[in-house]
Scaffold this motif. Sequence first.
Motif: not given
Length: 146
Positions: A62-64, A78-79, A108-110, A115-116
């Motif tokens: 939903i957020y993405d 992402a989190a 999102f991927w960024g 995050e990673l």
Amino acid sequence: MAQLKSRADSGDADAQIAYARLFNPVRNKGQVFAPDAQVAVAYYERAAAAGNVMAAGEAASIYDQGWGNVAKDPKKAAALALRGVDLKDDQVTFWLLFEEAGSWSGPFWGALQAELTARGFYTLPVENKRNPAVITALRAYMKAKS
């Protein structure tokens, strides 16, 4: 519905996800009552914090996408996706690892790469796209969490 909401408000994680799904604009097309993505993510996040396996991924999507009345928030998405990985949500794992299974946005991927990176699993520059290095980092993160 009042009884379900009462159980959700009292902290029952299963009731929280069930209640959230009632308001999820992807699932609720307004046939019975109006969807409300803000209500959905609030209950999904509470359920994810309580350890409900499915909740984090539902909120992340939903957020993405910015469904309904929730603004796009790739960082939060992402989190939450990683919280789903932490909880061993097979659906989130599938959505992340297999390009054809998910519809995650470039931002999102960024955010996921960032995050990673913060967790020590991704070492390349952050870019707003899915790439083989982020999948390798995800697999390493999953292995570390198993």
